[in-house]
Design an enzyme around this catalytic site. Structure first.
Site, PDB file in Angstrom:
ATOM      1  N   LYS A 175     -53.152 -90.056  53.703  1.00 54.21           N
ATOM      2  CA  LYS A 175     -54.504 -90.561  53.919  1.00 54.21           C
ATOM      3  C   LYS A 175     -55.028 -91.286  52.676  1.00 54.21           C
ATOM      4  CE  LYS A 175     -58.765 -88.697  55.820  1.00 54.21           C
ATOM      5  NZ  LYS A 175     -58.516 -88.523  57.214  1.00 54.21           N
ATOM      6  N   ARG A 182     -61.925 -84.145  52.690  1.00 53.26           N
ATOM      7  CA  ARG A 182     -60.846 -83.979  53.673  1.00 53.26           C
ATOM      8  C   ARG A 182     -59.510 -83.769  53.006  1.00 53.26           C
ATOM      9  NH1 ARG A 182     -62.685 -86.973  58.598  1.00 53.26           N
ATOM     10  NH2 ARG A 182     -64.424 -88.227  57.919  1.00 53.26           N
ATOM     11  N   GLY A 209     -54.998 -81.846  62.182  1.00 48.91           N
ATOM     12  CA  GLY A 209     -55.891 -80.717  62.418  1.00 48.91           C
ATOM     13  C   GLY A 209     -55.467 -79.401  61.787  1.00 48.91           C
ATOM     14  N   MET A 260     -55.379 -78.629  58.551  1.00 46.50           N
ATOM     15  CA  MET A 260     -56.120 -78.221  57.360  1.00 46.50           C
ATOM     16  C   MET A 260     -57.599 -78.517  57.557  1.00 46.50           C
ATOM     17  SD  MET A 260     -53.514 -79.117  54.313  1.00 46.50           S
ATOM     18  CE  MET A 260     -53.010 -80.686  54.924  1.00 46.50           C
ATOM     19  N   ARG A 309     -52.998 -94.982  59.399  1.00 50.25           N
ATOM     20  CA  ARG A 309     -51.686 -94.419  59.062  1.00 50.25           C
ATOM     21  C   ARG A 309     -50.713 -94.874  60.131  1.00 50.25           C
ATOM     22  NH1 ARG A 309     -53.583 -88.342  60.736  1.00 50.25           N
ATOM     23  NH2 ARG A 309     -54.073 -88.949  62.838  1.00 50.25           N
ATOM     24  N   HIS A 334     -56.203 -82.905  70.145  1.00 51.96           N
ATOM     25  CA  HIS A 334     -55.172 -82.202  69.385  1.00 51.96           C
ATOM     26  C   HIS A 334     -53.886 -82.030  70.195  1.00 51.96           C
ATOM     27  CE1 HIS A 334     -53.201 -78.436  68.080  1.00 51.96           C
ATOM     28  NE2 HIS A 334     -53.299 -79.031  66.913  1.00 51.96           N
ATOM     29  N   SER A 352      -8.543 -84.114  65.400  1.00 55.13           N
ATOM     30  CA  SER A 352      -9.899 -83.992  65.917  1.00 55.13           C
ATOM     31  C   SER A 352     -10.453 -82.669  65.414  1.00 55.13           C
ATOM     32  CB  SER A 352      -9.886 -84.017  67.445  1.00 55.13           C
ATOM     33  OG  SER A 352     -11.203 -83.834  67.917  1.00 55.13           O
ATOM     34  N   CYS A 369     -14.850 -83.077  67.770  1.00 49.53           N
ATOM     35  CA  CYS A 369     -15.180 -82.799  69.164  1.00 49.53           C
ATOM     36  C   CYS A 369     -15.922 -81.484  69.335  1.00 49.53           C
ATOM     37  CB  CYS A 369     -13.935 -82.837  70.037  1.00 49.53           C
ATOM     38  SG  CYS A 369     -12.728 -81.570  69.603  1.00 49.53           S
ATOM     39  N   TYR A 425     -14.479 -91.591  64.861  1.00 51.35           N
ATOM     40  CA  TYR A 425     -15.394 -91.396  65.981  1.00 51.35           C
ATOM     41  C   TYR A 425     -15.967 -89.990  66.013  1.00 51.35           C
ATOM     42  CZ  TYR A 425     -11.727 -88.727  68.331  1.00 51.35           C
ATOM     43  OH  TYR A 425     -10.802 -87.777  68.634  1.00 51.35           O
TER      44      TYR A 425
HETATM   45  C1  PEP Z   1     -14.039 -76.460  68.802  1.00 56.25           C
HETATM   46  O1  PEP Z   1     -13.543 -75.381  68.470  1.00 56.25           O
HETATM   47  O2  PEP Z   1     -14.834 -77.082  68.102  1.00 56.25           O
HETATM   48  C2  PEP Z   1     -13.710 -77.045  70.122  1.00 56.25           C
HETATM   49  C3  PEP Z   1     -14.149 -78.231  70.447  1.00 56.25           C
HETATM   50  O3  PEP Z   1     -13.014 -76.278  70.979  1.00 56.25           O
HETATM   51  P1  PEP Z   1     -13.629 -75.121  71.868  1.00 56.25           P
HETATM   52  O4  PEP Z   1     -15.092 -75.187  71.750  1.00 56.25           O
HETATM   53  O5  PEP Z   1     -13.137 -75.385  73.242  1.00 56.25           O
HETATM   54  O6  PEP Z   1     -13.020 -73.909  71.254  1.00 56.25           O
END
Ligand code: PEP
Ligand code: MG
Length: 932
Positions: free
Chosen positions: A29, A102, A111, A113, A370, A488, A804, A871, A891
């Site tokens: 502010k 303020r 809101g 404070m 702001r 609010h 992975s 993954c 990825y």
């Molecule tokens: C993991 O272990 O991160 C994975 C993707 O395999 P899962 O969750 O099937 O054990």
């Protein structure tokens, strides 16, 4: 001699000591007031004042709630400057200067404070105020009673820690008395109170303050000023501010600044007003000026939702305010001036802003500006529009939307067909879009309690206050009977992207807070009843309406935005999908492949009866022969399952993981199923139970699972690999593309990979021969989910063509926390700050992240072109995605729904890296120049 630290920053009269870049010191502010007042492009009509820095707040808490010794003289000097500019004096009975006090933290905490207005008004200065207002006694006494109400509550009771009498605070006592007088006199609104009423009330209030709080209401302006400043600093550590900081992850050390600013009055008559506005619509992002105002009112009246605010223009009107005159109609010149300021501000800040203004006797003042909070839908549209308007570049547009804000655009909504088939019981203002379904609760406490039991709740209140934030956060949605789009509830819900309907005047909450009824009286909804909200339209339904996914393909702004996102990112985004349906959905969300196809998923859910039966048959087989027979029967199911998904992915890479879970997980428990299985195998139930029992393990997660199954039973690996490669071969034969990536789970040593690779190679040459193919493209790789595998990654990469990271197991085995049992102690770890975050949600960069880095470095030291992805669940968490970019993965892979979020996080990571490199480059060349 050490320089005296500067604790007070003045602004006003076209000048300012600070500017917008000083948010850390002046709070959001204060920094913006300085910018608006002092920047040569702006020099807006800002009432002069000064900001006491956040450093003072830090000092205050470090030094037993004392101020730095230099503060007093700096405040006096700044006050003198304000006095000089305005020709008024603080505490002067003839021509008094009144100020507002303020809070203002680095990041807005709406809101949370305290604020005190009309500071400096005493029994001696009131006559001066009457004079200034052109003899408007009513106005002056109204201001005085407001000061007493606010100050006694905020400064005398809360800040000084006085316990409310009979659980009733002074504010409530005074409020009730005010209502009583109005009732006795038959008045509808505060504005009906006469001068005599107000004079009497002021005296009564002062006596009440003395009686309830045991000390007189201060009649000395300096005492009022320092009391108010102290109250604001103390409110930084008030319960609701602390709670809000916890939810919003705002560090406690930041502290708040205090803004002391000369008062301007929107309640000096019908040529005065006060309002709040957004430079664009914060709910849709439409580039129209959007706001509300109240004639003859003080700022707090708009936010408090006491009177229905009027729209500033036609575009801002809603069902509740459409009948009210707009500011554009009523004060066209002022509206134009405001609209010009809006344009200048947007051009200057290059963002959508939220502004507060006051009109005093036909003159416009800017009280605040702001960067405006917006929901995800608006954030995307504003980013795209501003990019096209050439206000911002593509990178800035991409950075303007936080990855998690996209969640809202991908959010479920009430099924329109179901909505058509029923009638809403009430309509309110659409403050937060999307759909939500939950059971009604009426207090924040209940919302928290019910939600902790796993209940989905909708918090229904007349209006929310900062005390409600915890319950609001836990609720699926919020419904209030009062308040406007800037109330609010609306501000907080919008910030969180939560479904919210406000100002729903069609409902009336019962006094016992256990039910609400529609005003027409035909429907009563009790605590615990289900309701459904359409937050996009503001409609309330009884019962549980079905929720459906949104259609992102037809969202034109999102499509344009995602184009910018994809241009900026380097990291690819794949999905974890096990069915053609999920895979197709993920492709629509922009998935560039499948990073994890869990083969075992074909044995769960719809259509899984037969394959599951065959799998069980295989599991309880005693001899290799029996097992091979079962596997042969299972083979066509696996092949078709894989083929359908490969086909949907149209040549995008698909990582297919071989069977992972411990086999015992699949053994049936009910007698009937056991009997059928025994019959099929030609053994009796007792024998079958014995075989099943022999598979039981004490620690199945560390037991006979993943590659270990393939080592013990190579025929299982063989069948799966054959199914995968034949599926691909059949597609290739049909002239289609298919690139399977065979992934071996739960490995810890290269020898396992060597062992399995021999099977893969043998099957591959057999399949090639069978289908008469010269080439059958596929890759062979492994999951890295055991710490040892990461440490010996250089050797693993001699065989594996890709890694992975299975960060679910890597976290489990790295921390030694069971992924299924962490719930019993994680809250204690988080509450005691032993862990900052749940490591199963966001990668622990310090520990597990280090294993990942080692894994990548060592892996690529052997195989430079090693393809690396992730993954585990972390693949959809924005912070983890950014980490994956930084460590050089190719990825990330996440659930279909999170693909757009991961794409955006990946783009943020790339842009942030680019900026950091540019900054480094600039620094280096500066150094070079300096050397020369
Ligand atoms: C993991 O272990 O991160 C994975 C993707 O395999 P899962 O969750 O099937 O054990
Ligand atoms: Mg795993």
């Amino acid at each position: 001699m050490a320089k005296t630290p500067k604790y007070v920053y003045f602004f006003g009269g076209g000048k300012a000591d600070g500017n917008e870049s000083m948010k850390d010191l002046l709070g959001g502010k204060g920094a913006n007031l300085a910018e608006m007042a002092g920047h040569p492009d702006l020099r807006l009509p800002v009432p002069p004042g000064f900001t006491i820095t956040t450093e003072v707040c830090t000092y205050f808490y470090k030094n037993g709630r004392k101020y730095p010794p230099e503060l007093k003289s700096q405040v006096d000097a700044a006050m003198a400057k304000v006095e000089k500019l305005l020709g008024r004096k603080f505490g002067d009975p003839e021509n008094p200067l009144l100020v507002s006090v303020r809070s203002g933290a680095r990041r807005s905490m709406p809101g949370m404070m305290e604020t005190v207005l009309n500071v400096g008004l005493t029994s001696k200065t009131i006559n001066g105020l009457i004079k200034q207002s052109g003899g408007n006694e009513r106005f002056a006494y109204d201001a005085y009673r407001r000061l007493i109400m606010m100050y006694s509550d905020v400064v005398m009771e809360k800040a000084e820690g006085i316990e409310p009498k009979d659980g009733k605070g002074i504010r409530k006592i005074l409020d009730e008395r005010l209502e009583e007088v109005k009732h006795q006199k038959g008045y509808k609104s505060d504005t009906d109170l006469t001068v005599d009423d107000l004079k009497a009330l002021v005296e009564e209030f002062k006596a009440k303050v003395q009686e309830v709080l045991g000390k007189p209401f201060p009649d000395d302006p300096q005492e009022q000023l320092w009391g108010a400043i102290g109250a604001v600093f103390l409110s930084w550590n008030g319960k609701r501010a602390v709670e809000y900081r916890r939810i919003e992850k705002i560090p406690d050390e930041w502290g708040t600044a205090v803004n002391v600013q000369s008062m301007v009055f929107g309640n000096m008559g019908d040529d005065s007003a006060t309002g709040v506005a957004f430079t664009r619509n914060p709910a849709t992002g439409e580039p129209i000026f959007y706001g509300e105002y109240l004639i003859n009112a003080q700022g707090e009246d708009v936010v408090a939702g006491i009177r229905t605010p009027a729209p500033i223009n036609e575009e801002s009107a809603n069902d509740q305010s459409r009948h009210l005159p707009t500011l554009k109609q009523l004060m066209p010149k002022i509206y134009k001036e405001l609209d010009d300021i809006r344009k200048r501000l947007e051009k200057h800040y290059k963002d959508m802003l939220d502004i507060e203004f006051t009109i005093e006797k036909g003159k416009l003042y800017m009280l605040q500006c702001r960067v405006g909070k917006r929901n995800g839908t608006a954030a995307v549209r504003i980013a795209v529009d501003m990019y096209k308007e050439k206000l911002i570049d593509a990178d800035t547009a991409v950075l303007r939307v936080a990855p998690n804000q996209l969640v809202e655009l991908l959010l479920p909504m009430l099924d329109p067909k179901a909505e058509l088939a029923t009638h809403p019981i009430a309509k309110g203002l659409p403050a937060g879009p999307g759909g939500a379904v939950g059971r009604v609760v009426f207090t924040s406490k209940d919302a928290v309690e019910w939600a902790s039991r796993g209940e989905k709740v909708v918090l229904v209140r007349e209006e929310t206050s900062p005390e409600d934030v915890d319950g609001m956060h836990k609720a699926q949605a919020i419904l209030t009977s009062k308040g406007g789009m800037t109330s609010h509830a609306a501000l907080v819900a919008r910030g969180w992207g939560k479904c919210c309907i406000v100002g729903c005047g069609d409902i009336e909450i019962a006094d016992d807070n256990k039910s609400f009824r529609t005003k027409k009286g035909d429907v009563v909804v009790k605590e615990g009843d289900w309701i459904s909200l359409n937050g996009t339209k503001g409609l309330v339904y009884v019962g549980q309406l079905p929720l459906i996914d949104v259609d992102i393909e037809h969202n034109k702004y999102l499509a344009e935005f995602m184009k910018l996102v994809d241009k900026a990112r380097v990291l690819k985004v794949r999905t974890n999908a096990d069915t053609p349906k999920d895979a197709a959905q993920a492709v629509k969300f922009g998935a560039e492949g499948i990073g994890l196809f869990r083969t075992e998923h074909m044995f769960y859910g719809e259509g899984s009866d037969k394959p599951l039966f065959l799998l069980r048959k295989m599991i309880v087989s005693k001899t290799t022969e029996e097992r091979r027979k079962a596997l042969d029967e299972l083979f066509p199911y696996v092949k078709n399952d894989v083929k359908a998904t490969l086909e949907v992915m149209e040549g995008r890479p698909v990582t297919i993981r071989l069977l992972d879970p411990p086999l015992h997980e699949f053994v049936p428990h009910d007698e009937e199923k056991l009997a059928i299985l025994a019959n099929e195998l030609g053994v009796d139930i007792a024998e079958l139970k014995k075989r099943a029992e022999s598979l039981r393990e004490n620690n199945p997660m560390l037991g006979h699972r993943g590659v270990r199954l393939g080592i013990t039973y190579p025929e299982i690996t063989e069948m799966q690999v054959r199914a995968i490669l034949e599926a691909a071969a059949e597609l290739i034969k049909d002239g289609k593309k298919a690139i399977p990536e065979i992934m071996i789970p739960v490995t810890c040593t290269p020898a396992e990979l060597v062992h399995q690779k021999a099977i893969v190679d043998k099957v591959a040459s057999e399949v090639k021969a069978k289908f008469n193919l010269n080439k059958l493209p596929f890759m062979y790789g492994t999951m890295i989910e055991i710490p040892r595998a990461a440490l010996v990654a250089n050797k693993m990469a001699e065989i594996a063509e890709f890694f992975s990271f299975g960060t679910n197991d890597l976290t489990q085995m790295g921390f030694g926390f069971s992924r299924d049992d962490i719930g019993s102690f994680l809250p204690d770890y988080l509450n005691n700050k032993i862990l900052k975050d749940d490591p199963f949600q966001t990668i622990d960069q310090e520990g597990i992240g280090e294993l990942i880095k080692i894994g990548i470095e060592r892996g690529r030291s052997t195989r430079a072109d090693l393809k690396v992805g992730i993954c585990g669940e972390h693949g959809g968490d924005p912070e983890s995605v950014k980490f994956c970019h930084r460590v050089g993965m190719n990825y990330v892979s996440c659930s279909p729904f999170r693909v757009p979020i991961a794409r955006l996080a990946a783009a943020h990571a790339a842009i942030e890296e680019k900026k950091a490199m540019a900054a480094k480059g600039a620094k280096a060349s500066k150094k070079k120049c300096a050397k020369k």
